[in-house]
Structure formats: structure tokens, C-alpha cells
Design a protein around this motif. Sequence first.
Motif, PDB file in Angstrom:
ATOM      1  N   VAL A  64     -14.649 -23.683  -4.933  1.00  0.00           N
ATOM      2  CA  VAL A  64     -15.969 -23.333  -4.409  1.00  0.00           C
ATOM      3  C   VAL A  64     -15.964 -21.877  -3.957  1.00  0.00           C
ATOM      4  O   VAL A  64     -15.170 -21.482  -3.099  1.00  0.00           O
ATOM      5  N   ILE A  65     -16.861 -21.091  -4.531  1.00  0.00           N
ATOM      6  CA  ILE A  65     -16.841 -19.642  -4.335  1.00  0.00           C
ATOM      7  C   ILE A  65     -16.940 -19.262  -2.867  1.00  0.00           C
ATOM      8  O   ILE A  65     -16.170 -18.450  -2.358  1.00  0.00           O
ATOM      9  N   ASN A  66     -17.891 -19.859  -2.146  1.00  0.00           N
ATOM     10  CA  ASN A  66     -18.119 -19.424  -0.771  1.00  0.00           C
ATOM     11  C   ASN A  66     -17.184 -20.089   0.237  1.00  0.00           C
ATOM     12  O   ASN A  66     -17.355 -19.939   1.446  1.00  0.00           O
ATOM     13  N   ILE A  67     -16.184 -20.830  -0.250  1.00  0.00           N
ATOM     14  CA  ILE A  67     -15.251 -21.484   0.662  1.00  0.00           C
ATOM     15  C   ILE A  67     -13.814 -21.035   0.428  1.00  0.00           C
ATOM     16  O   ILE A  67     -13.139 -20.580   1.355  1.00  0.00           O
ATOM     17  N   GLY A  68     -13.331 -21.139  -0.813  1.00  0.00           N
ATOM     18  CA  GLY A  68     -11.901 -20.940  -0.985  1.00  0.00           C
ATOM     19  C   GLY A  68     -11.428 -20.032  -2.094  1.00  0.00           C
ATOM     20  O   GLY A  68     -10.247 -19.691  -2.150  1.00  0.00           O
ATOM     21  N   VAL A  69     -12.305 -19.633  -3.006  1.00  0.00           N
ATOM     22  CA  VAL A  69     -11.850 -18.887  -4.172  1.00  0.00           C
ATOM     23  C   VAL A  69     -11.239 -17.541  -3.777  1.00  0.00           C
ATOM     24  O   VAL A  69     -10.196 -17.130  -4.304  1.00  0.00           O
ATOM     25  N   GLY A  70     -11.860 -16.855  -2.840  1.00  0.00           N
ATOM     26  CA  GLY A  70     -11.324 -15.568  -2.398  1.00  0.00           C
ATOM     27  C   GLY A  70      -9.928 -15.673  -1.834  1.00  0.00           C
ATOM     28  O   GLY A  70      -9.061 -14.832  -2.121  1.00  0.00           O
ATOM     29  N   LYS A  71      -9.689 -16.712  -1.046  1.00  0.00           N
ATOM     30  CA  LYS A  71      -8.359 -16.938  -0.480  1.00  0.00           C
ATOM     31  C   LYS A  71      -7.334 -17.184  -1.578  1.00  0.00           C
ATOM     32  O   LYS A  71      -6.190 -16.707  -1.514  1.00  0.00           O
ATOM     33  N   ASN A  72      -7.723 -17.922  -2.605  1.00  0.00           N
ATOM     34  CA  ASN A  72      -6.827 -18.175  -3.729  1.00  0.00           C
ATOM     35  C   ASN A  72      -6.448 -16.881  -4.441  1.00  0.00           C
ATOM     36  O   ASN A  72      -5.282 -16.665  -4.790  1.00  0.00           O
ATOM     37  N   LEU A  73      -7.426 -16.023  -4.655  1.00  0.00           N
ATOM     38  CA  LEU A  73      -7.163 -14.760  -5.348  1.00  0.00           C
ATOM     39  C   LEU A  73      -6.262 -13.845  -4.514  1.00  0.00           C
ATOM     40  O   LEU A  73      -5.351 -13.197  -5.038  1.00  0.00           O
ATOM     41  N   ASP A  74      -6.507 -13.803  -3.204  1.00  0.00           N
ATOM     42  CA  ASP A  74      -5.655 -12.988  -2.329  1.00  0.00           C
ATOM     43  C   ASP A  74      -4.219 -13.508  -2.333  1.00  0.00           C
ATOM     44  O   ASP A  74      -3.256 -12.726  -2.381  1.00  0.00           O
ATOM     45  N   THR A  75      -4.076 -14.835  -2.296  1.00  0.00           N
ATOM     46  CA  THR A  75      -2.737 -15.425  -2.299  1.00  0.00           C
ATOM     47  C   THR A  75      -2.045 -15.188  -3.634  1.00  0.00           C
ATOM     48  O   THR A  75      -0.833 -14.953  -3.690  1.00  0.00           O
ATOM     49  N   LEU A  76      -2.806 -15.244  -4.728  1.00  0.00           N
ATOM     50  CA  LEU A  76      -2.242 -14.960  -6.043  1.00  0.00           C
ATOM     51  C   LEU A  76      -1.681 -13.539  -6.074  1.00  0.00           C
ATOM     52  O   LEU A  76      -0.571 -13.305  -6.585  1.00  0.00           O
TER      53      LEU A  76
ATOM     54  N   GLY B 199      -8.002  -4.482 -10.084  1.00  0.00           N
ATOM     55  CA  GLY B 199      -9.209  -5.287 -10.224  1.00  0.00           C
ATOM     56  C   GLY B 199      -9.069  -6.484 -11.130  1.00  0.00           C
ATOM     57  O   GLY B 199      -9.941  -7.371 -11.136  1.00  0.00           O
ATOM     58  N   ALA B 200      -7.985  -6.551 -11.892  1.00  0.00           N
ATOM     59  CA  ALA B 200      -7.834  -7.637 -12.866  1.00  0.00           C
ATOM     60  C   ALA B 200      -7.731  -8.994 -12.181  1.00  0.00           C
ATOM     61  O   ALA B 200      -8.417  -9.949 -12.576  1.00  0.00           O
ATOM     62  N   VAL B 201      -6.895  -9.104 -11.157  1.00  0.00           N
ATOM     63  CA  VAL B 201      -6.690 -10.394 -10.510  1.00  0.00           C
ATOM     64  C   VAL B 201      -7.975 -10.886  -9.857  1.00  0.00           C
ATOM     65  O   VAL B 201      -8.346 -12.061  -9.983  1.00  0.00           O
ATOM     66  N   GLN B 202      -8.689  -9.998  -9.171  1.00  0.00           N
ATOM     67  CA  GLN B 202      -9.937 -10.407  -8.519  1.00  0.00           C
ATOM     68  C   GLN B 202     -10.993 -10.850  -9.522  1.00  0.00           C
ATOM     69  O   GLN B 202     -11.925 -11.575  -9.165  1.00  0.00           O
ATOM     70  N   SER B 203     -10.853 -10.434 -10.776  1.00  0.00           N
ATOM     71  CA  SER B 203     -11.814 -10.830 -11.809  1.00  0.00           C
ATOM     72  C   SER B 203     -11.490 -12.187 -12.428  1.00  0.00           C
ATOM     73  O   SER B 203     -12.232 -12.671 -13.295  1.00  0.00           O
TER      74      SER B 203
END
Length: 336
Positions: free
Chosen positions: A198-210, A231-235
Motif C-alpha cells: 500500500v503506497i501511503n502505508i508501507g511502500v516507501g519504507k520498503n524502498l528505503d530498506t532495500l 533514482g533507480a531503486v525508488q522507481s
Amino acid sequence: MTTLSPENSLSARQSASFILVKRKPSIDKTEWDSFFDENGHLAKSRDFICVNILERGLHTLVRTEAWKFLTGYYSWQSSQDERLTVDSKRRKNYEALCQMYEKIQPLLENLHQNFIETRNTITHDIQKLYDKDPLGNVLIDKKRLEKVLLLSYVCNTQAEYQQGFHEMVMLFQLLVECDHETFWLFQFFLQKMEHSCVINIGVGKNLDTLNNLITFLDPVFAEHLKGKGAGAVQSLFPWFCLCFQRAFKSFDDVWRLWEVLLTGKPCRNFQVLVAYSLLQMVRDQVLQESMSGDDILLACNKLIDLDADELISAACVVYAELIQKDVPRPLKDFFL
């Protein structure tokens, strides 16, 4: 820096071990039924079942019932009679929600512009779905699918509709027979997976952890991704939003990965290790060709027709590697 416990190290080796040998046959109907006693209570532990699902997978004939346990639709402690009662209640609750929606729909249309926009988006997304198999047989009912998605949008205040949900709900409709099952399984799936998809809940955290995981395990690759590959990972957020479903060659492969994610095995937030494993598939090409961010994203988007078992195995190996190292606290807290 902290070292993970010997018990977790053993668990990691066990989780990764099935890549070294041919995977055992999936759990079939006969074996699944043997997990229950005469009253329909599970005689095997939740952990036993989840580990077997990780290592072996589920046969098509037991997937629907097993997923009801994995998502929380059924309680792991329920009896057969209790599950029949739950099914009846879920059907009635779904029907009540449908009636409520019909009553408030005019109000939503008149007072909430977001509702009209979202409904139009859902309709557009569903029309784009290819709804036939290779023989031309119709696989899904688009009208029923639209109804489930609209109801989900109206009832779910946290996980608002996002593009890709229509593809996810389609797979649930293919998995079960009734609309109330499709609706509730999707709701429970979102609750279990909201910190992944879910974009507004957890996706950002997943990308940062990646990003942090790449920095820890593969500094050379990380350096490139911070420089020319910025920028590749955040995309790569569609990987998480769609739970990787576009990377696979069949629906069975998608279900295979999703049921592993639902088990919570071999660790929490296993989806990030899956994403790391996907990136490793293009790593050498990225470094050899000194790819930019856009080219990296294009290479990642070409990762299709994959085998779920091979990807799960690769991610388990990453976990086994991770567990043997002195892991920084943020990563340890995220995965364990």
C-alpha cells in the motif's frame, strides 16, 4: 552492530536448504486434510504448516482453504462448525455492505468528487484487463470485479484504491467462487500486506530498506546506484505495489509467492529480500554497462516470466547470508 542468534541462523539455513535439492511435492488435498482432527481443528501447529508452505507450496485444490487461514479469514484455532459460521457471517456482512453502498452511492456522487474520479479509474483499469485464457475462454467477470473494488474503496479508509489493485483482485476472483470470498480475502490480504503493497502505508519504507540492504550486502552495487544509477531503486515501487505479480510467467507463480509472503517465513518483510534478489539478476549487466537510472529501470522491467520457486529460493539464500553477518540494528529490527 548485532549478531543474530544461533537459533535464527539454523532457521535461515533450513529455509535456504530447499534450493539445493529439488522441491518436495506441494501439499495436496489428502495431506491437507490430515492436518485436521475429527472436529476440524488443526492438529498441526501454525508454524509447521507455514514452514511447509514455504518449502513446498500448496496444491491448487487446497489453496483456497489454506489462504483463508493465512490471511486471517479463518482463525487457526477454529473448528469446522466455527468456520461454517464464519463463512455465513461473512456472506451476510458482504450483502449488508452492498446494500449500504447502493443507498449512499447517490450521496457519494453528489458530494465527493474523489469518488467519481476513483470510480472512473477503476472502470478504466478493469476494461484494460485481458480476461481470456489462451483458448479464448473468459476467466473473470469484470462487472463483479468492479463491484468488489468499488466496495473495497468505499469501506477502506486507509488503503485507498491504487492502480494495480484491479489485477490483485482479479487473482482473488480466480481463486474463489463467491464475491463475498473475493472481497473479504482481499481485505484481509491488504491488512496483512499493507506494509508491503500500500503506497501511503508501507511502500516507501520498503524502498528505503532495500537501499540500506544493498548498501550492507553489496557496497559496489550500492555505490553505482547512488551515483550514475541514482533514482533507480525508488522507481521500483510497482514491484511492491503489485506484490511482484508482473514478474511471473503464470498465476500459479504469483499465488506461490503470495502465500509465502503470507506465512511470514522465513522472516518478516520477506518482500524486500525478494526485491533484492530481483535486482541481483541485473546487477552484473548494470555494472558492466555502467547503466543510468532509467536504463536500470528498463532492465528491471524486462524481468518477466520468472519461476516463483527460483526467486523464493534466491531470497532465502539472501536471508541465510544476512543472518550470518553483524547486521545493523535497523535491518535486524525490520526482518526479525
